[in-house]
Scaffold this active site. Structure first.
Site, short mmCIF file in Angstrom:
data_model
loop_
_atom_site.label_atom_id
_atom_site.label_comp_id
_atom_site.label_asym_id
_atom_site.label_seq_id
_atom_site.Cartn_x
_atom_site.Cartn_y
_atom_site.Cartn_z
N CYS A 1 -6.55 1.95 2.83
CA CYS A 1 -8.05 2.50 1.92
C CYS A 1 -7.76 3.69 1.37
CB CYS A 1 -7.85 3.91 3.74
SG CYS A 1 -8.38 2.51 4.63
N GLU B 1 0.93 -1.63 -0.08
CA GLU B 1 0.25 -0.20 -0.03
C GLU B 1 0.99 1.49 0.01
OE1 GLU B 1 -4.01 1.84 2.73
OE2 GLU B 1 -3.32 0.82 3.69
N ASN C 1 -12.28 -2.30 0.19
CA ASN C 1 -11.22 -2.94 1.39
C ASN C 1 -11.91 -2.14 2.97
OD1 ASN C 1 -8.37 -3.09 2.77
ND2 ASN C 1 -9.00 -0.64 2.94
N GLU C 2 -11.69 -3.08 3.40
CA GLU C 2 -12.31 -2.32 5.23
C GLU C 2 -13.90 -1.94 4.89
OE1 GLU C 2 -9.52 -0.20 7.63
OE2 GLU C 2 -8.19 -2.10 7.71
#
Length: 793
Positions: free
Chosen positions: A230, A27, A354-355
């Site tokens: 994120c 990331e 994502n999340e």
């Protein structure tokens, strides 16, 4: 008489395939790409930095004006005649008096590092109004003005043209500058000013920093998840916006045509490291690519694509699969071919989201899933189970995965070492015929040997549950020590050095010695588990808020065994106020101690009302000190969460989380019940949380075993987290050998607080030894706090 302690490996009793179990996650945070893995040495090469990216940014960030020998110039960033519509800004150097030269200087990412004898590839897009015979002198200079290398380019056109040169360094300096000066008259215009080391990973031009890429490649990961995180879904819905969600089509093709992007970790992304480069890197290191795409929902800012406008987002996913796997007769396969890679990349996995938290994502996920499976039934689709290990969003993610037939579910959690030890058996009860677990992000809040030791113990549990756990990767992977967004991290670097943490070497051990198929392994004769005496959750109570103002009243504690009560605040009300105005005036009151209890089973009731502010407050309980306590985070993370958390030695685990939003002026009736280690919480009579703060039960040893087909090796991993050595006999049953050759890779003899550093980059790392046995078993003493891997053949 107790039997001899023995670890028996049943070499013919083979279980689940280990497949692609251990991999990596890239990331772009901590300047992992620009200023990190992406080898570009110039910061803000296209003059596109903007306050949207970071408040203090401007178009000349990392650049300075140069005027030498009486020269004078005016420097301006213009956009009236851009290089292309996606790269609007460029610098104009207006030569007022040439002197000994005027121009600009770039300071890189905390300096530009060069090594004596190494070559560096310079390029620039340039045009000028006049003085076409005057060269632009390009130098790499020290802060004292000494010249480490030099080249010249002659800008001979009023139209944008690319110029290139090679510079060989005559000195080593980690804090150099790139300087461009010229003489003559009129204006010189520059854009995309670039400097790359000639030597990159696999010597790809414009490629990756060799030392960082090599350290990643040396892990031998089975897969790489990218590009986030994120950053994939935190942004606007318009792909042309600077602060858009991460849209993969913006990241391929000519780097001069790639738009600048706001990274949600508060810096600029050049996108020089884009999807094509990610696929190439995966291929280069033998890792399967796992790209993660947004689903048209930004949970950070509640931006939502209407369902009837979702098709372009679905097409992005389908087009990405075609880009990776399609042949040259397809639209996106042809684009990949034009970029220089006619062979497919062999994509097997794709992640959506994502999340993710909130119904909007899970309302949209099925559209992606159905479309992908209809066109590409063999692609494994990954769903999301939120950012926490338990709670409403975790459960919502798993429910969605089961209903839609997702192949995998992406779980994330960052917890204390104690939590990980208490949950080594987390996946024991998971079923083989349900969606598989992708543990896409996890870490134990630290880079000490103790953190690595605990993670190794937990990873044996991941291996043993390969029937349910398909993929796992530590996170984050990379961190530039000069630009830290998040820690801990697997690999640390500055602009010229890199080292792996203790955690890195644990990951490397498990990746190098994963094996292909589980073997049954059994421990007999060892001491019993070290079960802790049940500690009650008692101690002090307190309230705390940040940037908010709250009123509290009717705070009552009830002993659930005796009925005894305690009225905190003498039954009156109290206020906390920590607004910006309070801080400016010095009147902030952010915390309030309520009292203590030694009760074991109790209920706390209170009423709370937010007067002003953006978030909520914390109710602390079981508080021993500021580093050891539990708390109810009421209105946390952008006022979207209610969570129960536990802190041990200053590190925090989220035990469970649910979505909740605190409203101003509304009074809430809150109830917290503690019964032993069980914790429940109600908001206005509705049960939001029901969890247990489990204490670790220390096993004599943590272990797993596997078989590797290519070598025929039997691999056994053993972790001893105890303060004492543990001895035992290792018996590879059914092996039918008169002797064994045993390779041993071991981490031991370190203090729990030991860490690797730039000064001591290999203080903590495995050692290797080898021995032969007489007979088909051997005795071994596992040192205290050790990680041991056997390869037996």
């Amino acid at each position: 008489m107790r039997a001899q302690p023995t670890l028996t490996v049943y070499t013919q009793q083979r279980g689940a395939e280990l497949g692609d179990l251990f991999g990596i996650f890239f990331e772009d945070l901590n300047h992992a790409a620009d200023g990190g893995l992406y080898a570009e040495l110039v910061q803000n090469r296209s003059f596109e930095f903007d306050p949207i990216d970071r408040a203090e940014y401007h178009a000349m960030t990392a650049w300075e004006k140069i005027e030498r020998g009486g020269g004078q110039a005016e420097i301006a960033v213009e956009d009236s005649y851009p290089l292309n519509p996606r790269n609007l800004h460029y610098v104009a150097i207006d030569i007022l008096s040439e002197g000994d030269g005027v121009g600009i200087m770039n300071t890189g990412f905390n300096g530009i590092p060069v090594k004596q004898g190494e070559s560096y590839l310079f390029s620039v897009y340039a045009r000028r109004e006049t003085s076409f015979d005057e060269p632009v002198v390009v130098t790499i200079e020290g802060t004292d003005g000494s010249v480490h290398g030099e080249a010249t380019v002659t800008v001979q056109s009023p139209e944008w043209t690319k110029y290139e040169a090679k510079i060989t360094a005559i000195a080593t300096d980690t804090n150099s500058r790139l300087v461009l000066v010229t003489k003559g008259k009129g204006k010189l215009y520059l854009d995309m000013v670039s400097l790359f080391p000639e030597r990159t990973f696999r010597n790809r031009p414009g490629g990756l920093r060799e030392d960082i890429a090599r350290m990643i490649a040396d892990l031998k990961p089975k897969f790489m998840r990218f590009p986030g995180g994120c950053l994939i879904h935190d942004g606007s819905l318009n792909p042309d916006d600077r602060n858009s969600m991460y849209r993969w089509k913006n990241t391929i093709g000519d780097i001069a045509q790639r738009p600048a992007r706001r990274n949600n970790w508060v810096y600029n992304q050049t996108l020089g490291l884009g999807y094509y480069e990610y696929f190439l890197f995966c291929e280069d290191i033998g890792a399967k690519p796992i790209p993660i795409l947004p689903a048209g929902y930004d949970p950070h800012h509640k931006r939502i694509v209407p369902l009837d406008e979702l098709q372009p987002w679905i097409d992005d996913a389908l087009d990405l699969i075609e880009f990776a796997n399609g042949d040259a007769s397809t639209k996106w396969g042809a684009i990949r071919t034009e970029l220089g890679h006619p062979e497919p990349f062999g994509l097997e996995y794709i992640g959506i989201g994502n999340e993710e938290v909130g119904e909007p994502f899970f309302e949209r996920y099925p559209y992606f899933h159905r479309a992908i499976k209809a066109k590409y039934p063999d692609i494994k689709v990954i769903n999301s189970a939120g950012p926490f290990a338990a709670g409403s969003e975790y459960e919502r993610g798993w429910k969605s995965a089961k209903e839609n037939g997702s192949d995998l579910v992406d779980e994330h959690y960052y917890q204390t070492p104690e939590w990980f030890l208490a949950h080594v058996d987390r996946y024991d009860a998971f079923k083989a015929d349900e969606p598989k677990v992708f543990l896409g992000e996890y870490a134990t809040w630290g880079n000490t040997y103790y953190n690595a030791l605990v993670e190794a113990a937990f990873m044996t549990g991941l291996e043993r549950n390969a029937h349910a756990v398909a993929l796992a990767c530590y996170a984050p992977m990379l961190c530039n020590v000069d630009y830290v967004n998040w820690k801990p991290d697997l690999i640390w670097f500055n602009n010229h050095e890199v080292y792996g943490t203790a955690n890195y070497y644990v990951q490397k051990l498990f990746m190098h010695h994963q094996g292909d198929q589980l073997l049954t392994i059994e421990a007999t004769g060892f001491e019993e588990k070290q079960e802790q005496a049940i500690k009650p959750i008692n101690g002090a109570f307190a309230l705390g808020t940040e940037r908010c103002s709250f009123r509290f009243r009717d705070i009552l504690l009830v002993n659930d065994e005796t009925g005894e009560t305690k009225a905190f605040l003498n039954g009156s009300s109290a206020e906390l106020s920590d607004t910006e105005e309070d801080r400016r005036s010095g009147t902030s009151i952010a915390t309030l101690d309520l009292g203590e209890t030694d009760w074991v089973n109790y209920t706390l009731r209170l009423k709370a009302q937010r007067i002003s502010g953006p978030k909520g407050f914390n109710l602390y309980f079981g508080k021993r000190d500021g580093n050891n306590q539990l708390f109810w985070d009421f209105g946390g993370w952008q006022n979207q969460d209610s969570a129960l958390c536990a802190s041990v030695n200053g590190r925090t685990s989220c035990l469970t989380q649910s979505i909740f939003n605190v409203e101003t002026d509304k009074e809430y009736e809150l109830t917290l019940n503690v019964a032993g280690r069980r914790i429940r919480a109600w908001i206005d009579g509705v049960l939001f949380h029901d969890t247990e703060d489990k204490l670790p039960v220390i096993e004599p040893l943590y272990y797993s075993a596997s078989y590797e087909r290519s070598t025929g090796d039997v691999i056994v991993k053993v972790v001893n987290v105890q303060e004492k050595n543990v001895s035992g006999q290792i018996v590879p049953a059914e092996m039918q050998a008169k002797s064994l050759t045993v390779e041993v890779y071991e981490m031991s003899g370190y203090a729990l607080e030991d860490e690797n550093t730039f000064a001591s980059p290999e203080r903590v790392r495995p050692t290797r030894k080898e021995f032969r046995t007489e007979g088909c078993s051997f005795h071994y003493e596992f040192p205290k706090h050790s990680i041991t891997v056997f390869r037996m053949r």
